[in-house]
Design an enzyme around this catalytic site. Structure first.
Site, PDB file in Angstrom:
ATOM      1  N   GLY A 172       0.832  -1.198   0.000  1.00 48.18           N
ATOM      2  CA  GLY A 172       0.000   0.000   0.000  1.00 48.18           C
ATOM      3  C   GLY A 172       0.862   1.240   0.000  1.00 48.18           C
ATOM      4  O   GLY A 172       2.006   1.220   0.483  1.00 48.18           O
ATOM      5  N   GLN A 206       2.889  10.081   1.169  1.00 52.71           N
ATOM      6  CA  GLN A 206       4.187   9.410   1.267  1.00 52.71           C
ATOM      7  C   GLN A 206       5.104   9.754   0.097  1.00 52.71           C
ATOM      8  O   GLN A 206       6.308   9.508   0.167  1.00 52.71           O
ATOM      9  CB  GLN A 206       3.997   7.882   1.330  1.00 52.71           C
ATOM     10  N   CYS A 217       5.635   0.040   7.290  1.00 51.59           N
ATOM     11  CA  CYS A 217       5.272   1.182   6.459  1.00 51.59           C
ATOM     12  C   CYS A 217       6.478   1.546   5.610  1.00 51.59           C
ATOM     13  O   CYS A 217       7.602   1.572   6.108  1.00 51.59           O
ATOM     14  CB  CYS A 217       4.891   2.355   7.366  1.00 51.59           C
ATOM     15  N   LEU A 218       6.242   1.840   4.336  1.00 55.91           N
ATOM     16  CA  LEU A 218       7.357   2.182   3.449  1.00 55.91           C
ATOM     17  C   LEU A 218       8.039   3.476   3.898  1.00 55.91           C
ATOM     18  O   LEU A 218       9.179   3.722   3.539  1.00 55.91           O
ATOM     19  CB  LEU A 218       6.869   2.315   1.998  1.00 55.91           C
ATOM     20  N   HIS A 255      -4.795   1.496   7.290  1.00 51.12           N
ATOM     21  CA  HIS A 255      -3.445   2.071   7.426  1.00 51.12           C
ATOM     22  C   HIS A 255      -3.249   3.199   6.403  1.00 51.12           C
ATOM     23  O   HIS A 255      -2.749   4.278   6.744  1.00 51.12           O
ATOM     24  CB  HIS A 255      -2.429   0.939   7.226  1.00 51.12           C
ATOM     25  N   GLU A 256      -3.685   2.952   5.156  1.00 50.83           N
ATOM     26  CA  GLU A 256      -3.482   3.963   4.095  1.00 50.83           C
ATOM     27  C   GLU A 256      -4.376   5.182   4.312  1.00 50.83           C
ATOM     28  O   GLU A 256      -3.940   6.315   4.096  1.00 50.83           O
ATOM     29  CB  GLU A 256      -3.716   3.354   2.717  1.00 50.83           C
ATOM     30  N   HIS A 285      -2.944   7.558   6.725  1.00 50.35           N
ATOM     31  CA  HIS A 285      -1.931   8.448   6.139  1.00 50.35           C
ATOM     32  C   HIS A 285      -2.566   9.753   5.641  1.00 50.35           C
ATOM     33  O   HIS A 285      -1.959  10.817   5.748  1.00 50.35           O
ATOM     34  CB  HIS A 285      -1.237   7.779   4.941  1.00 50.35           C
TER      35      HIS A 285
HETATM   36 ZN    ZN Z   1       2.308   3.446   5.676  1.00 54.63          ZN
END
Ligand code: ZN
Length: 170
Positions: free
Chosen positions: A45, A50, A92-93, A134-135, A138
């Site tokens: 995701g 991000q 998380c990236l 989660h997304e 963000h």
């Molecule tokens: Zn994340």
């Protein structure tokens, strides 16, 4: 085109993102670039903030590698959430190499606009439910570590800041 993924801590990861007013080629291109960036990372995701774009757009694919199911969501919203909860180890990236268990509703109904401009509604469970929540977090300036206690959050933030400094030095 691959985008650069912002690493926590970064003020852009703490911002409330603006709704997408109308789908444009710019936004469709951005969604494709985000999918490419997510698969390349690799991750399941990615949210627009991000990659430094403070607009309500997320991409996901929680399917198996040999059966890709890319999903693009503009203005995603949680319409309903189950009382039943589920705990997953999340990463998380934007917080590389750090993982922690987070508890969230096990099932959620999501409404969104798809890449053709069509309003959609669907129930998600399992990893998809965790990922979409989660997304969407963000887009509200919230990271998975904001679901943890202060000590754990600070520890992960210190490690992420260190990794970010090391990467900046090359
Ligand atoms: Zn994340």
């Amino acid at each position: 085109m691959l985008k650069t993924i912002l690493i926590h801590p970064d003020p852009r990861l703490k911002k409330l993102c603006a709704p997408v007013p109308d789908l444009s080629d710019r936004l469709r291109d951005l969604a494709q670039d985000m999918l490419e960036t997510m698969y390349d990372a690799p991750g399941i995701g990615l949210a627009a903030p991000q990659v430094g774009v403070l607009e309500r757009l997320i991409v996901m694919d929680c399917a198996k590698e040999d059966d890709p199911q890319p999903v693009v969501m503009f203005n995603p919203e949680v319409l309903a959430a189950s009382d039943a909860l589920n705990t997953y180890e999340e990463g998380c990236l934007s917080i590389p190499e750090q993982f922690a268990e987070v508890t969230r509703p096990a099932e959620v109904r999501i409404g969104w606009i798809d890449e053709t401009g069509t309003p959609r509604e669907k129930d998600f469970d399992g990893l998809w439910a965790t990922c979409v929540q989660h997304e969407i977090d963000h887009l509200n300036g919230k990271l998975f570590i904001d679901h943890l206690g202060a000590m754990r959050r600070q520890m992960i933030t210190r490690k992420s800041a260190k990794l970010k400094r090391e990467r900046a030095r090359g």
